[in-house]
Write a protein that holds these residues in place. Structure first.
Motif, PDB file in Angstrom:
ATOM      1  N   LEU A 117       0.825  -1.209   0.000  1.00  0.00           N
ATOM      2  CA  LEU A 117       0.000   0.000   0.000  1.00  0.00           C
ATOM      3  C   LEU A 117       0.859   1.259   0.000  1.00  0.00           C
ATOM      4  CD1 LEU A 117      -2.843  -0.581   2.649  1.00  0.00           C
ATOM      5  CD2 LEU A 117      -2.820  -1.206   0.228  1.00  0.00           C
ATOM      6  N   SER A 118       0.328   2.287  -0.662  1.00  0.00           N
ATOM      7  CA  SER A 118       0.912   3.630  -0.567  1.00  0.00           C
ATOM      8  C   SER A 118       0.213   4.374   0.574  1.00  0.00           C
ATOM      9  CB  SER A 118       0.699   4.394  -1.870  1.00  0.00           C
ATOM     10  OG  SER A 118       1.304   3.706  -2.932  1.00  0.00           O
ATOM     11  N   ALA A 119       0.650   5.598   0.806  1.00  0.00           N
ATOM     12  CA  ALA A 119       0.008   6.440   1.815  1.00  0.00           C
ATOM     13  C   ALA A 119      -1.383   6.839   1.324  1.00  0.00           C
ATOM     14  CB  ALA A 119       0.862   7.664   2.069  1.00  0.00           C
ATOM     15  N   MET A 120      -2.285   7.128   2.246  1.00  0.00           N
ATOM     16  CA  MET A 120      -3.657   7.472   1.862  1.00  0.00           C
ATOM     17  C   MET A 120      -3.714   8.786   1.080  1.00  0.00           C
ATOM     18  SD  MET A 120      -5.793   6.646   5.336  1.00  0.00           S
ATOM     19  CE  MET A 120      -7.395   6.961   4.569  1.00  0.00           C
ATOM     20  N   GLY A 121      -4.369   8.783  -0.064  1.00  0.00           N
ATOM     21  CA  GLY A 121      -4.629   9.999  -0.833  1.00  0.00           C
ATOM     22  C   GLY A 121      -3.394  10.860  -1.031  1.00  0.00           C
ATOM     23  N   LYS A 122      -3.505  12.095  -0.575  1.00  0.00           N
ATOM     24  CA  LYS A 122      -2.408  13.063  -0.784  1.00  0.00           C
ATOM     25  C   LYS A 122      -1.513  13.175   0.456  1.00  0.00           C
ATOM     26  CE  LYS A 122      -3.853  14.514  -4.830  1.00  0.00           C
ATOM     27  NZ  LYS A 122      -3.228  13.740  -5.890  1.00  0.00           N
ATOM     28  N   THR A 123      -1.501  12.138   1.278  1.00  0.00           N
ATOM     29  CA  THR A 123      -0.764  12.240   2.543  1.00  0.00           C
ATOM     30  C   THR A 123       0.724  12.551   2.344  1.00  0.00           C
ATOM     31  OG1 THR A 123      -2.341  10.797   3.637  1.00  0.00           O
ATOM     32  CG2 THR A 123      -0.175  10.975   4.664  1.00  0.00           C
ATOM     33  N   THR A 124       1.356  11.919   1.340  1.00  0.00           N
ATOM     34  CA  THR A 124       2.794  12.181   1.138  1.00  0.00           C
ATOM     35  C   THR A 124       3.027  13.664   0.840  1.00  0.00           C
ATOM     36  OG1 THR A 124       3.040   9.945   0.283  1.00  0.00           O
ATOM     37  CG2 THR A 124       4.861  11.464  -0.155  1.00  0.00           C
ATOM     38  N   ASN A 125       2.197  14.232  -0.028  1.00  0.00           N
ATOM     39  CA  ASN A 125       2.337  15.672  -0.336  1.00  0.00           C
ATOM     40  C   ASN A 125       2.119  16.502   0.928  1.00  0.00           C
ATOM     41  OD1 ASN A 125       2.704  15.000  -2.942  1.00  0.00           O
ATOM     42  ND2 ASN A 125       0.757  15.779  -3.705  1.00  0.00           N
ATOM     43  N   ASN A 126       1.115  16.131   1.718  1.00  0.00           N
ATOM     44  CA  ASN A 126       0.839  16.902   2.936  1.00  0.00           C
ATOM     45  C   ASN A 126       1.979  16.799   3.938  1.00  0.00           C
ATOM     46  OD1 ASN A 126      -1.594  18.131   2.289  1.00  0.00           O
ATOM     47  ND2 ASN A 126      -2.758  16.277   2.752  1.00  0.00           N
ATOM     48  N   LEU A 127       2.577  15.615   4.028  1.00  0.00           N
ATOM     49  CA  LEU A 127       3.715  15.468   4.947  1.00  0.00           C
ATOM     50  C   LEU A 127       4.878  16.356   4.501  1.00  0.00           C
ATOM     51  CD1 LEU A 127       3.526  11.609   5.465  1.00  0.00           C
ATOM     52  CD2 LEU A 127       3.394  13.303   7.301  1.00  0.00           C
ATOM     53  N   LEU A 128       5.109  16.368   3.187  1.00  0.00           N
ATOM     54  CA  LEU A 128       6.207  17.199   2.673  1.00  0.00           C
ATOM     55  C   LEU A 128       5.936  18.683   2.916  1.00  0.00           C
ATOM     56  CD1 LEU A 128       6.996  15.304  -0.652  1.00  0.00           C
ATOM     57  CD2 LEU A 128       8.521  15.583   1.318  1.00  0.00           C
ATOM     58  N   LEU A 129       4.690  19.079   2.678  1.00  0.00           N
ATOM     59  CA  LEU A 129       4.329  20.484   2.915  1.00  0.00           C
ATOM     60  C   LEU A 129       4.470  20.841   4.396  1.00  0.00           C
ATOM     61  CD1 LEU A 129       1.167  21.073   0.706  1.00  0.00           C
ATOM     62  CD2 LEU A 129       3.271  22.439   0.698  1.00  0.00           C
ATOM     63  N   ALA A 130       4.015  19.924   5.249  1.00  0.00           N
ATOM     64  CA  ALA A 130       4.116  20.170   6.695  1.00  0.00           C
ATOM     65  C   ALA A 130       5.590  20.348   7.072  1.00  0.00           C
ATOM     66  CB  ALA A 130       3.492  19.014   7.474  1.00  0.00           C
ATOM     67  N   GLY A 131       6.438  19.510   6.500  1.00  0.00           N
ATOM     68  CA  GLY A 131       7.879  19.601   6.787  1.00  0.00           C
ATOM     69  C   GLY A 131       8.452  20.934   6.347  1.00  0.00           C
ATOM     70  N   GLU A 132       8.069  21.373   5.142  1.00  0.00           N
ATOM     71  CA  GLU A 132       8.566  22.662   4.630  1.00  0.00           C
ATOM     72  C   GLU A 132       8.121  23.792   5.561  1.00  0.00           C
ATOM     73  OE1 GLU A 132      10.548  22.862   2.171  1.00  0.00           O
ATOM     74  OE2 GLU A 132      10.293  20.902   1.204  1.00  0.00           O
TER      75      GLU A 132
ATOM     76  N   VAL B 299       8.152  11.407   5.553  1.00  0.00           N
ATOM     77  CA  VAL B 299       7.125  10.874   4.649  1.00  0.00           C
ATOM     78  C   VAL B 299       6.796   9.412   4.943  1.00  0.00           C
ATOM     79  CG1 VAL B 299       7.455  12.481   2.735  1.00  0.00           C
ATOM     80  CG2 VAL B 299       8.784  10.388   2.782  1.00  0.00           C
ATOM     81  N   SER B 300       7.689   8.728   5.656  1.00  0.00           N
ATOM     82  CA  SER B 300       7.424   7.302   5.942  1.00  0.00           C
ATOM     83  C   SER B 300       6.165   7.119   6.793  1.00  0.00           C
ATOM     84  CB  SER B 300       8.629   6.664   6.641  1.00  0.00           C
ATOM     85  OG  SER B 300       8.725   7.106   7.987  1.00  0.00           O
ATOM     86  N   PHE B 301       5.766   8.172   7.516  1.00  0.00           N
ATOM     87  CA  PHE B 301       4.574   8.046   8.368  1.00  0.00           C
ATOM     88  C   PHE B 301       3.331   7.707   7.538  1.00  0.00           C
ATOM     89  CE2 PHE B 301       7.419  10.104  11.242  1.00  0.00           C
ATOM     90  CZ  PHE B 301       7.047   9.655  12.498  1.00  0.00           C
ATOM     91  N   GLY B 302       3.278   8.186   6.312  1.00  0.00           N
ATOM     92  CA  GLY B 302       2.106   7.948   5.460  1.00  0.00           C
ATOM     93  C   GLY B 302       1.858   6.461   5.252  1.00  0.00           C
ATOM     94  N   GLU B 303       2.867   5.756   4.744  1.00  0.00           N
ATOM     95  CA  GLU B 303       2.722   4.320   4.463  1.00  0.00           C
ATOM     96  C   GLU B 303       2.619   3.527   5.764  1.00  0.00           C
ATOM     97  OE1 GLU B 303       4.212   6.313   2.367  1.00  0.00           O
ATOM     98  OE2 GLU B 303       3.535   5.633   0.402  1.00  0.00           O
ATOM     99  N   CYS B 304       3.348   3.973   6.805  1.00  0.00           N
ATOM    100  CA  CYS B 304       3.284   3.233   8.080  1.00  0.00           C
ATOM    101  C   CYS B 304       1.862   3.265   8.637  1.00  0.00           C
ATOM    102  CB  CYS B 304       4.273   3.831   9.086  1.00  0.00           C
ATOM    103  SG  CYS B 304       5.983   3.455   8.662  1.00  0.00           S
ATOM    104  N   MET B 305       1.161   4.380   8.446  1.00  0.00           N
ATOM    105  CA  MET B 305      -0.211   4.462   8.982  1.00  0.00           C
ATOM    106  C   MET B 305      -1.215   3.728   8.100  1.00  0.00           C
ATOM    107  SD  MET B 305      -0.535   8.171  10.815  1.00  0.00           S
ATOM    108  CE  MET B 305      -0.094   9.227   9.461  1.00  0.00           C
ATOM    109  N   SER B 306      -1.133   3.918   6.769  1.00  0.00           N
ATOM    110  CA  SER B 306      -2.141   3.293   5.894  1.00  0.00           C
ATOM    111  C   SER B 306      -2.112   1.778   6.040  1.00  0.00           C
ATOM    112  CB  SER B 306      -1.924   3.701   4.434  1.00  0.00           C
ATOM    113  OG  SER B 306      -0.688   3.193   3.955  1.00  0.00           O
ATOM    114  N   THR B 307      -0.911   1.199   6.120  1.00  0.00           N
ATOM    115  CA  THR B 307      -0.811  -0.268   6.197  1.00  0.00           C
ATOM    116  C   THR B 307      -1.326  -0.787   7.538  1.00  0.00           C
ATOM    117  OG1 THR B 307       1.507   0.086   6.804  1.00  0.00           O
ATOM    118  CG2 THR B 307       1.074  -0.610   4.544  1.00  0.00           C
ATOM    119  N   ARG B 308      -1.074  -0.037   8.617  1.00  0.00           N
ATOM    120  CA  ARG B 308      -1.566  -0.483   9.932  1.00  0.00           C
ATOM    121  C   ARG B 308      -3.090  -0.466   9.956  1.00  0.00           C
ATOM    122  NH1 ARG B 308       3.515   0.868  10.752  1.00  0.00           N
ATOM    123  NH2 ARG B 308       4.663  -0.057  12.482  1.00  0.00           N
ATOM    124  N   ILE B 309      -3.655   0.582   9.392  1.00  0.00           N
ATOM    125  CA  ILE B 309      -5.120   0.680   9.387  1.00  0.00           C
ATOM    126  C   ILE B 309      -5.711  -0.463   8.555  1.00  0.00           C
ATOM    127  CG2 ILE B 309      -7.094   2.087   8.626  1.00  0.00           C
ATOM    128  CD1 ILE B 309      -5.359   4.580   9.173  1.00  0.00           C
TER     129      ILE B 309
END
Ligand SMILES: Nc1ncnc2c1ncn2[C@@H]1O[C@H](COP(=O)(O)OP(=O)(O)O)[C@@H](O)[C@H]1O
Ligand SMILES: N[C@@H](CC(=O)OP(=O)(O)O)C(=O)O
Length: 547
Positions: free
Chosen positions: A114-129, A195-205
């Motif tokens: 699985l990938s991260a849910m929806g646009k989560t990777t983009n949101n994580l990157l934006l949050a980081g910036e 960004v790893s948080f995205g995939e770590c969460m989607s797969t756990r759910i």
């Protein structure tokens, strides 16, 4: 073969003559280093599995040879890998749909990626910036963090699961953003961790949801099960040692206690740093094909939000239609030249393992999709796909010495090698080279302009150099046996558009099976050229439908 056509009358600074010569695209070559043994946090499982593996190998394998290996493989039971991208698992409703889809194939024992849910990777990157400049006391208020929290908690609630599945990760994410805010710096290494948080969460759910449905599933973080990569944060390459490690772990666990593996896409572990790495944007496709090869599966399925690989990006040309069959080389070529639908490196493991890749639509299960295999019948095919790659930097390099000078090409490429810059398309004559630089490689660097200036400075010691930025390449990928027809039409097209859109040259690169024609134009003209090329050049006869 590489050919560059140049058209007289087009204003260009570099004085190169029309030329034909040998050349090659210098893509990213696989980096076959032998990684150190995988230090895995899940050591308990490894020791347990180690016992199982030792029991099954040794004397038994010596006696039965290949037959026992095949029997052992059959015992592990995995048949396919099914990868679902961000759009396929963007909400609770989508997760239900994907679970239903998986359960509708009871004959399969899949490994799920699985990938991260929806646009989560983009949101994580934006949050980081944003964290870099918002101040530590404001990090918790970053809007993208709130969006990520809300999406994951809402999904868990809607699926009737326990919030504790992700609450620890969400707290850790917030702490990380505070750390970034305090340091006022987001390094590539931290970016990958983020960004790893995205995939770590989607797969756990998703694993928890399958378990709730009564389908036994087990979540895996790829960086914990032997995905060993180079330490190129944000764009790491998978190392050879990954295949046996991943196979051993997944098969060992299955033998111990069968459960469908739900694996994080996109992530790995740097072999030196032991830190989390990512495989480049869209890297979950590569995770899927790596698992397919590691386990020797029957098929690799990548489920997207389109009916397969289309003849053109549907965002540019809405009437693009699916291409039913592709070869690994064609798929890699169109991904490499910018078709966002597949990760450029993802075809390599599938090709090496001889495993077919099926691109399917999770929103439209009945659509046949695209099947990617080693060979296909190209007899009726002219052009497979048109691809746009933007943000290209081009260099025209013309030797300051006379014709007949030897070693010029070697000197030019040694400069790129020394500076660690990837070259994309290349066309050469004895005294000149036109090339483009790989934007994905430049992108993840910080000093882009300074680096380019440095390249130019070095090259100017041996050549006249003309730097063109903000260019686009329109790639026409077609049947090599029809190259002359394609070339003829391209010549007509470029003559028509000469000086208006096409910047006066065309790269032609051919392998034994297919040919790629690259038209270079200024970014402001690329949509126009793409649509023009599509509409007027092949009069609808371009699309290959044959297997
Ligand atoms: N030639 C193409 N064929 C199909 N899709 C394409 C093509 N070029 C670009 N795309 C885009 O790629 C998207 C699918 O890739 P991606 O977003 O990585 O999927 P996922 O996240 O589901 O894995 C499509 O929604 C489409 O917008
Ligand atoms: N989540 C990562 C990895 C990935 O492959 O995503 P997707 O399958 O949604 O393209 C990204 O957005 O790049």
């Amino acid at each position: 073969m590489a050919v560059v056509l140049r058209f007289p009358g087009v204003a260009r600074d570099s004085p190169a003559a029309p030329s034909v010569g040998a050349g090659s695209r210098l893509g990213r070559e696989p980096y076959f280093a032998c990684a150190a043994a995988t230090a895995r946090p899940g050591g308990r499982c490894l020791r347990r599995r180690g016992l199982v593996v030792r029991c099954q190998s040794g004397a038994a394998v010596l006696k039965k040879g290949a037959a026992s290996v095949a029997a052992e493989k059959a015992a592990t039971g995995f048949t396919v890998v099914m990868k679902f991208g961000g759009s396929s698992v963007a909400s609770a409703e989508r997760m239900r749909e994907v679970a239903d889809l998986i359960l509708s194939f009871p004959e399969e024992t899949p490994v799920i990626v699985l990938s991260a849910m929806g646009k989560t990777t983009n949101n994580l990157l934006l949050a980081g910036e944003k964290a870099v400049s918002c101040g530590a006391s404001n990090a918790s208020e970053i809007p993208e963090l709130a969006v990520i929290k809300e999406l994951h908690i809402r999904t868990i609630d809607e699926l009737g699961l326990d919030r504790s599945i992700v609450s620890g990760l969400l707290d850790e994410l917030e702490q990380l953003l505070k750390g970034v805010a305090m340091m006022k710096e987001l390094t590539p290494r931290t970016r990958d961790y983020l960004v790893s948080f995205g995939e770590c969460m989607s797969t756990r759910i998703f694993a928890a949801y399958l378990n709730k449905l009564g389908k036994k599933a087990r979540q895996y973080d790829a960086f914990d099960i032997g995905f060993i990569t180079t330490d190129d944060f944000t764009n790491a390459d998978i190392l050879e040692a990954t295949y046996p490690s991943v196979a051993k772990r997944l098969q060992g666990d299955w033998i111990d206690d069968p459960a469908i593996p739900i694996v994080t896409g996109f992530l790995g572990k740097g072999w030196k740093s032991c830190a989390i790495t990512t495989l480049g944007r869209g890297g979950s496709d590569l995770t899927a094909t790596t698992i397919g090869k590691a386990l020797g599966l029957r098929e690799i399925q990548v489920w997207k939000d389109v009916d397969g690989v289309l003849t053109c990006d549907p965002n540019i040309y809405a009437n693009a239609i699916p291409v039913p069959y592709l070869t690994f080389e064609e798929a890699a070529e169109l991904a490499y030249f910018g078709a966002q639908v597949l990760h450029p490196q993802s075809m390599r493991p599938a090709r090496e393992g001889g495993i077919p890749v099926r691109v399917k639509n999770s929103y439209n299960r009945r659509a046949p999709g695209t099947v990617i295999t080693k060979t296909r019948d190209l007899s009726k095919s002219i052009l497979t796909s048109i691809v746009l790659k933007s943000n290209i930097t081009m260099l025209d390099i013309v030797s300051t010495r006379m014709l007949g000078q030897y070693g010029f090409l070697a000197k030019v490429f040694s400069i790129f090698e020394d500076l660690g810059i990837s070259v994309d398309c290349v066309a050469t004559s004895e005294v000149s080279i036109s090339l483009t630089l790989d934007p994905s490689k430049l992108w993840c660097r910080e000093l882009i302009q300074q680096e380019l200036d440095h390249v130019v400075e070095e090259l100017e010691k041996i050549a006249f150099v003309h730097l063109l930025q903000h260019r686009s390449i329109i790639s026409l990928i077609g049947n090599v046996q029809r190259s002359s027809l394609i070339l003829e039409k391209v010549v007509l097209l470029t003559e028509t558009l000469l000086g208006h859109i096409v910047e006066g040259y065309v790269y032609l690169q051919s392998s034994i099976v297919f040919t790629t024609l690259n038209l270079v134009c200024h970014a402001s003209n690329h949509l126009h050229l793409l649509l023009y090329a599509r509409r007027s050049m092949f009069y609808g006869e371009m699309v290959s439908t044959s297997r």
